[in-house]
Design a protein around this motif. Sequence first.
Motif, mmCIF file in Angstrom:
data_model
loop_
_atom_site.group_PDB
_atom_site.id
_atom_site.type_symbol
_atom_site.label_atom_id
_atom_site.label_comp_id
_atom_site.label_asym_id
_atom_site.label_seq_id
_atom_site.Cartn_x
_atom_site.Cartn_y
_atom_site.Cartn_z
ATOM 1 N N ASP A 133 71.937 16.609 73.916
ATOM 2 C CA ASP A 133 72.058 16.676 72.360
ATOM 3 C C ASP A 133 73.271 17.837 72.185
ATOM 4 O O ASP A 133 73.530 17.767 70.730
ATOM 5 N N ASN A 247 78.757 8.114 73.447
ATOM 6 C CA ASN A 247 77.932 6.980 73.711
ATOM 7 C C ASN A 247 78.161 6.008 74.602
ATOM 8 O O ASN A 247 79.498 5.542 74.767
ATOM 9 N N THR A 251 71.092 1.132 75.564
ATOM 10 C CA THR A 251 70.251 0.821 74.242
ATOM 11 C C THR A 251 69.391 1.958 73.781
ATOM 12 O O THR A 251 68.957 2.723 74.636
ATOM 13 N N MET A 252 69.115 2.044 72.728
ATOM 14 C CA MET A 252 68.249 2.898 72.242
ATOM 15 C C MET A 252 66.850 2.973 72.764
ATOM 16 O O MET A 252 66.270 1.755 72.753
ATOM 17 N N ASP A 253 66.169 4.060 73.307
ATOM 18 C CA ASP A 253 65.033 3.907 73.726
ATOM 19 C C ASP A 253 63.877 3.332 72.791
ATOM 20 O O ASP A 253 63.872 4.086 71.706
ATOM 21 N N ARG A 257 62.869 6.841 70.580
ATOM 22 C CA ARG A 257 63.829 6.567 69.711
ATOM 23 C C ARG A 257 64.732 7.703 69.576
ATOM 24 O O ARG A 257 64.799 8.268 68.467
ATOM 25 N N ASP A 258 65.261 8.114 70.652
ATOM 26 C CA ASP A 258 66.156 9.366 70.731
ATOM 27 C C ASP A 258 67.582 8.830 70.286
ATOM 28 O O ASP A 258 68.353 8.203 70.938
ATOM 29 N N THR A 259 68.093 9.652 68.902
ATOM 30 C CA THR A 259 69.214 9.567 68.439
ATOM 31 C C THR A 259 70.346 10.446 69.001
ATOM 32 O O THR A 259 71.355 10.399 68.704
ATOM 33 N N GLY A 260 70.034 11.383 70.106
ATOM 34 C CA GLY A 260 70.886 12.195 70.627
ATOM 35 C C GLY A 260 71.350 13.188 69.630
ATOM 36 O O GLY A 260 70.602 13.759 68.788
ATOM 37 N N SER A 271 75.160 9.332 66.114
ATOM 38 C CA SER A 271 74.095 8.538 66.480
ATOM 39 C C SER A 271 74.300 8.207 68.113
ATOM 40 O O SER A 271 75.431 7.500 68.486
ATOM 41 N N LEU A 272 73.242 8.294 69.082
ATOM 42 C CA LEU A 272 73.356 8.060 70.364
ATOM 43 C C LEU A 272 74.361 8.724 71.304
ATOM 44 O O LEU A 272 74.677 8.147 72.281
#
Lengths: 363, 222
Positions: A133, A247, A251-253, A257-260, A271-272
């Motif tokens: 990130d 990005n 898909t988000m895990d 729920r890691d948004t990076g 996000s992501l």
Amino acid sequence: MRRGRDPISKGGKMFFGAMRKWAVLVSCVAAMLLSMKKEKASLQFKVPDGWPRPVYNLQNNPLKKETILLGRALFHDPILSEDSTISCTSCHLQYTAFSHVDHALSHGINDSIGTRNSPTLANLAWSTTFMWDGAVNHLDMQPLAPIAHPAEMASDISVVLMKLRRSQHYPQLFRDAYGDTGITGERFLKAMSQFMVSIVSAGSKYDEVQAGKATFSEQEQKGYRIFKQHCAACHTEPLFTNNTLANNGLTMDSVLRDTGRMKITGRGEDSLLFKVPTLRNVEYSYPYMHDGRFERLQEVIEHYTTGIVHGPTLSPELQKKISLSANDKVDLLAFLLTLTDREFLYDTSYSFPRFVFFGQAKD
Amino acid sequence: MMRMLMVLLAACVSLGCAAQSRPVRVTYVLGGGNEQFVLPTRIGNKRIDLVRFYVSSVELMRGGKPVWKEPGSYHLVDFTDSGTLAYKMKTPEHIHFDRIRFHLGIDSATNVSGAMGGDLDPAKGMYWAWQSGYINFKIEGTSPDVPSAKHEFTFHLGGYAAPNATLQTVDIAVREGKDIVIGLDVATFLASIEMDKVYHIMSPCAEAVTLSAKAAKCFSAL
């Protein structure tokens, strides 16, 4: 033959002349001579042909054989972790391109599981930002993160420094590197950086082809064309990353729920976004992606052709569907395998410096 | 190498003939006005265990203009370490000034320039491990207003990048030509925080920016 992975060569010619008449300043001159002697020992970083200038500022941290060795010893030494069981190599193993292959999410102290897959380490001197990130802004500061992370090494830099001061080998190693036995955070971090900067992979078949010393097979050549068309905007040659965060349509895990990048900046537009990883030695950096969701390169290629999620932050480069035939996919894979640098994986100048801890072996 | 030689020569020459410096002394005290504290201490219903911050880019001013800038100006002020609370600045002789201006915290360029030594050494406990950046200002203690089990408050204020850049400028009047005593009115600072709502800040965020601005206003020359 000298190769990219061995970027170090003796250097540092001095100019020293007209000042001798300043006889009054004998003491200054003496100081000069001393510092000249010291600088003679400094090494020049060899940039592989055709590569950009490194981002890491070597003027602030001039390479020296002894300092690289200190960094190398530290990198392999579990003394950095709270209970002295985990070293940097536990998660960044040289034979697997300095990544951790068995586990999707890296394992640390007490077998606790981190939240991300440990990335391959190579050509860090050209990296502008670190971690998936981009949380770390400078190579020097990178070791602080795993040392303090409760699921990784669970220690603290001041504790580590105390352990090093009390250790049998490190005061001498610091003296060799810096002239005295002072063990500070700055010296520790800069030595780690010197070793990491020395980790250069530039000896793959791809590089040989670029240098005109080898040729691609027809399949690899076709794969290279596909790569340049669909992948190189982000995985840009020669480093195979453009050093941005993007990005790439995963898909988000659902568990982590890691948004990076958004975790750091709090901004929706981040996000992501994850760091574009280098693809050098990608054959060995499995499992793939920040959470290690893909085991095999075939799955990665499948993702780029049929799995792209069109979320709001998806990179413009991936908006248009990538259509590849079954043959194209095999060709692309064949090209990706030309990025493997076997000498790098087995280069003993990166391996555990046994002689530092146990003396020179007699063979 | 040549440049280094020149600097060495210049240093040798100036040792002989440059004006002798009469240093202005700076001292930091915890508290404003009449009341001063030594840590750990109680103020009202709160207990304070730690107060630590960075002062950087110190300038002496006269008539609104800088008359002297401190070179390499980075100071860690730690009220649990008396050795950090007073030092002499290398000011020239006969300097006239009526204000001191400094940054509370570390500038963004320094934040992205890798490992540094001295007061900036990341081992000083004022650097975030998991997300690069200096902590500009730390205060820790307990207050019955904090609704958590141990009633602890922890404010680690930092962040160098927009929109959560926390660096502050402090600009305060001092007595002309005298040694400088800077007080941090910690009681006023803590009183300005609604501890039933805000008591745990350990990363860059909007709240950290607000609190940093409040902290900067609590400095004065005594």
